[in-house]
Scaffold this active site. Structure first.
Site, mmCIF file in Angstrom:
data_model
loop_
_atom_site.group_PDB
_atom_site.id
_atom_site.type_symbol
_atom_site.label_atom_id
_atom_site.label_comp_id
_atom_site.label_asym_id
_atom_site.label_seq_id
_atom_site.Cartn_x
_atom_site.Cartn_y
_atom_site.Cartn_z
ATOM 1 N N SER A 116 35.853 55.429 40.975
ATOM 2 C CA SER A 116 35.869 53.961 41.019
ATOM 3 C C SER A 116 36.426 53.261 39.796
ATOM 4 O O SER A 116 36.606 52.052 39.813
ATOM 5 C CB SER A 116 34.462 53.438 41.308
ATOM 6 N N SER A 133 35.646 51.223 43.343
ATOM 7 C CA SER A 133 34.863 50.027 43.512
ATOM 8 C C SER A 133 35.040 49.007 42.378
ATOM 9 O O SER A 133 34.518 47.903 42.462
ATOM 10 C CB SER A 133 33.380 50.413 43.617
ATOM 11 N N LYS A 135 31.893 44.232 35.608
ATOM 12 C CA LYS A 135 31.755 44.544 37.026
ATOM 13 C C LYS A 135 30.342 44.212 37.496
ATOM 14 O O LYS A 135 29.355 44.547 36.816
ATOM 15 C CB LYS A 135 32.052 46.031 37.229
#
Length: 494
Positions: free
Chosen positions: A174, A150, A74
């Site tokens: 997230s 996220s 990520k």
């Protein structure tokens, strides 16, 4: 070519490589081919690192438990030497990291091969992944819908079969939110279980931690076995875990006392499809021999939401001011996405006393919530209040964006507070995610398990929360659920 790539999880691929049935290079090339085939539809991978990955394989993959397994990181928090950590932001996308963060170093040590970085909202703020810097990521089960956020890019990449494992971070849900939206497994470990350093002390006041999203439960446990433990100067060191998390997955749980609740802790409404999936899972838990009771810890919806929002707004303001200072620019509304700029603008209006008051409230709330788990082993709730929403559905309206721009030019943070916008925003923020942020505040381990599906075939994750530092029980239960309701063969048609 290794055409069987998509039928194996990370542990399965590593075993094939160890036995010499396939080479790490062949596995990597299949991953690259899959990314190149699928990513144009999903926009999950925003920074391919294929040549770096090939060099890593050429140098040698080592003998770690996941040696040779393709992996995506990520594009937030985790730093990869020589590669920008873009944070979903226009400025940071050009700034190369100088060194690996500690968790990246541990991922490399266990043999994971870093093939790229995944899409994330600006500064990891929103429960959807639609950054202006990179464009929206899409859900492989329905390209018109969000993969959540996220860690939306990572979840979409795993669900679509690009890689079996991708990293995520979780400051308000997230990891769990996109795991639910994309039908994969996501564990948020206990606060301090994985290292946050060396470039930051703690993320989001200790609310956020990093781990992975996976297709299988055993992959998640294997990665945590290889990466857990404090790093130098950790503000939340935990005692070293005895045994292995992988053993917990493979061990049937004892009869558990599981509290279940469909009532939103922070929001107000839940879709019927989510309730139906929740009820089916409750029945499954009973069928597996667990004691199921309807109960939930007490949470003061309005007060908790406002306190969490205050802490979040302060974090976003700090991110924006640090960005402006680092790049030597003034803070201008057009340089940031409307959600993050608006949250930061709100943070400008809070005082230091507001922030301390919010943290004191959240700390006391956490103590009360943790007390609930003295009488139960696990709490189950849904992850999301609805099915994954359409792209753009949670974005501010055009009028709201224009208002934020105007207020940004006149320093309107205090005006937002004075007009009561903060209270309105707090009420709206958690409608989609009415359960997950609570357990970032308590620091407890919590996971999203893809045991529910809507009539139209969209995934509905259930959240399971364990006692502080008790990932073992959650992994054991997750392994049992994976056997009882396997999701491995459910694949989006991409």
């Amino acid at each position: 070519m290794f055409e069987d790539y998509g039928n194996h999880d990370g542990m399965g691929l590593a075993e094939l490589i160890r036995r010499g049935q396939v080479s790490a290079a062949e596995v990597l090339e299949e991953a690259i081919a899959r990314i190149e085939q699928v990513n144009p539809q999903l926009n999950a991978v925003i920074r391919p690192l294929f040549e770096d990955a090939r060099r890593q394989v050429d140098v040698g993959i080592g003998d770690g438990p996941l040696a040779g397994v393709p992996f995506l990181i990520k594009d937030l928090l985790a730093r990869v030497d020589g590669v920008p950590t873009g944070n979903g932001n226009r400025f940071w996308a050009s700034r190369k990291a100088t060194g690996d963060s500690e968790l990246v170093r541990r991922w490399r040590a266990c043999g994971l091969v870093i093939a790229g970085k995944t899409n994330t909202p600006e500064f990891g703020l929103t429960p959807y992944t639609e950054p202006g810097a990179n464009g929206p990521a899409r859900n492989p089960w329905d390209l018109a819908r969000t993969p959540g956020g996220s860690s939306g890019g990572s979840a979409a990449a795993v669900a679509s079969g690009m890689v079996p494992i991708a990293s995520g971070g979780d400051g308000g849900g997230s990891i769990r939110i996109p795991a639910s939206a994309c039908g994969v497994f996501g564990m948020k470990p206990t606060r301090g279980r994985t290292p946050a350093g060396t470039f930051i002390g703690e993320a989001w006041s200790g609310f956020a931690g990093e781990h992975v999203l996976t297709r299988s439960v055993q992959d998640s446990a294997a990665v945590l076995d290889a990466t857990h433990g404090p790093d130098r100067g950790s503000p939340h060191p935990l005692p070293l875990h005895e045994g292995t998390f992988l053993d917990a997955v493979r061990r049937a749980p004892a009869k558990l006392r599981i509290a279940v609740s469909r009532e939103p802790m922070l929001g107000k409404a839940v879709m019927p499809e989510v309730i139906a999936a929740f009820d089916e899972t409750v029945k499954l838990l009973g069928d597996l021999g667990h004691e199921v009771i309807e109960a939930a810890p007490p949470v003061e919806r309005e007060a908790f939401s406002m306190a969490f929002l205050t802490a979040l707004a302060a974090e976003l303001r700090a991110d924006i001011e640090f960005t402006a200072k680092t790049f030597g620019v003034k803070i201008r509304p057009g340089d940031y996405d409307a959600p993050s700029f608006g949250m930061g603008l709100l943070g400008e209006g809070f005082t230091a006393a507001d922030l301390i008051t919010a943290h004191r409230y959240l700390t006391l709330s956490a103590r009360s919530i943790l007390g609930f788990f003295e009488d139960v082993d696990v709490l189950m709730t849904p992850v999301l209040s609805s099915l994954p929403v359409k792209i753009g559905a949670l974005q501010p309206s055009a009028i709201e964006k224009k208002l934020l721009t105007v207020l940004g030019h006149v320093g309107g943070g205090r005006l937002l507070k004075k007009l009561g916008i903060a209270e309105q925003l707090a009420a709206q923020t958690f409608e989609f995610i009415p359960w997950t942020p609570v357990f970032n505040v308590t620091g407890q381990p919590a996971m999203s398990v893809p045991v529910g599906w809507s009539p139209e075939g969209l995934p509905i994750g259930m959240q399971f929360v364990g006692r502080f530092a008790d990932e073992d029980t959650l992994y054991s239960l997750a392994g049992q659920l994976e056997q009882a309701r396997p999701w491995k063969d459910r694949r989006p048609l991409l």
